[in-house]
Design an enzyme around this catalytic site. Structure first.
Site, short mmCIF file in Angstrom:
data_model
loop_
_atom_site.label_atom_id
_atom_site.label_comp_id
_atom_site.label_asym_id
_atom_site.label_seq_id
_atom_site.Cartn_x
_atom_site.Cartn_y
_atom_site.Cartn_z
N TRP A 9 -28.85 66.49 52.70
CA TRP A 9 -30.11 65.96 52.15
C TRP A 9 -30.01 64.48 51.81
O TRP A 9 -31.02 63.84 51.56
CB TRP A 9 -30.50 66.73 50.90
CG TRP A 9 -30.83 68.17 51.13
CD1 TRP A 9 -30.72 68.88 52.30
CD2 TRP A 9 -31.32 69.11 50.15
NE1 TRP A 9 -31.09 70.19 52.12
CE2 TRP A 9 -31.47 70.36 50.81
CE3 TRP A 9 -31.62 69.01 48.81
CZ2 TRP A 9 -31.92 71.49 50.15
CZ3 TRP A 9 -32.07 70.14 48.14
CH2 TRP A 9 -32.23 71.37 48.81
N HIS A 93 -18.46 60.34 55.50
CA HIS A 93 -19.69 60.08 56.23
C HIS A 93 -19.81 58.58 56.51
O HIS A 93 -19.39 57.75 55.70
CB HIS A 93 -20.90 60.57 55.43
CG HIS A 93 -22.17 60.61 56.22
ND1 HIS A 93 -22.91 59.49 56.48
CD2 HIS A 93 -22.82 61.65 56.79
CE1 HIS A 93 -23.98 59.83 57.20
NE2 HIS A 93 -23.93 61.13 57.41
N SER A 205 -29.34 62.74 64.57
CA SER A 205 -30.69 62.99 65.09
C SER A 205 -30.81 64.37 65.75
O SER A 205 -31.42 64.51 66.82
CB SER A 205 -31.12 61.89 66.06
OG SER A 205 -31.26 60.65 65.39
N GLY A 226 -29.36 65.83 59.34
CA GLY A 226 -29.83 64.94 58.30
C GLY A 226 -31.29 65.18 57.96
O GLY A 226 -31.64 66.13 57.26
N GLY A 227 -32.16 64.32 58.46
CA GLY A 227 -33.58 64.36 58.11
C GLY A 227 -34.25 65.70 58.32
O GLY A 227 -35.08 66.13 57.51
#
Length: 245
Positions: A9, A93, A205, A226-227
């Site tokens: 997140w 990361h 992505s 991720g997103g």
């Protein structure tokens, strides 16, 4: 072995948003054939662990300090993550490497600390756009693996090309396959037979539209998302694209 789908997140999620996302994930996680884990921000870690308790979804921290305690203002130790209900942690990361100048040796120390507390670790490696453009992607990733993983490493590696994170761009399937094959070779070289069983995730992505293709690549044992992990329907769609065995 079931593939692992991990949702990072990052610095997103207020209390209400986190609660709504957890409720949607709980409702949709039943019957999935993959392993699921989410990594909320530290401010939401205890709450999210409670909201997801008893569900098939595990919870982790986004980073930890190498020391168990001490005068480290703003930092969180591996033991503190455990105390909040975490069973996982992400380390190394690219955003930590870039924004906080984290080097491989520090990441290795953090991995050792996390493993000492019984946390399962995801260690990230990956090259920048400039490093790939100059043909140094395997050199960069190889050195990251060598420097970031302790001798007794028992976690997960995540390959995240830095230029793909949050950009909407992903490497071609052949490029993903080539890098994951290289990482496997390096893990075997570093850890001998034990290196054959270290899971390797792909991140950068990952979306519902490309998840199935990415998760079908040889040596891809799951995804670090991720997103898309902030949208329950998208994260669950990625999870449904995962394979078992």
């Amino acid at each position: 072995m079931a593939q692992l789908i991990a949702g990072n997140w990052k610095m997103n999620g207020r209390t209400r948003q986190a609660a709504e996302l957890c409720a949607a994930l709980r409702d949709g996680a039943g019957g999935l054939g993959c392993e699921l884990v989410v990594f909320p921000p530290a401010t939401q870690l205890t709450a999210v662990a409670g909201l997801l308790a008893g569900s098939p979804i595990a919870v982790g921290g986004q980073d930890c300090h190498a020391d168990p305690d001490g005068a480290h203002t703003g930092d969180i130790s591996a033991g503190m993550l455990r105390d909040c209900g975490a069973t996982w942690v992400i380390l190394g990361h690219s955003e930590r490497r870039a924004d906080h100048a984290e080097v491989d040796d520090l990441i290795r120390q953090k991995v050792e600390a996390a493993q000492g507390e019984g946390l399962r670790t995801i260690v990230c490696v990956g090259e920048t756009d400039e490093q790939r453009a100059t043909g140094r992607e395997t050199e960069v990733v190889g050195w990251q693996l060598l420097g970031s993983l302790p001798r007794d490493f028992a976690g997960v590696v995540a390959y995240e090309p830095v230029w793909a994170i949050g950009s909407g761009k992903t490497p071609g399937i052949d490029e993903v396959a080539a890098m994951h094959a290289f990482i496997r070779e390096e893990l075997v070289r570093q850890f001998a037979e034990a290196g054959r069983s270290v899971p390797i995730l792909y991140g950068g992505s990952v979306k519902p539209g490309n998840a199935a293709d990415l998760l079908a690549v040889p040596e891809v044992a799951g995804a670090l998302v991720g997103g898309a992990s902030l949208v329950a329907v998208d994260f669950l769609a990625i999870a449904r694209a995962a394979r078992y065995g």
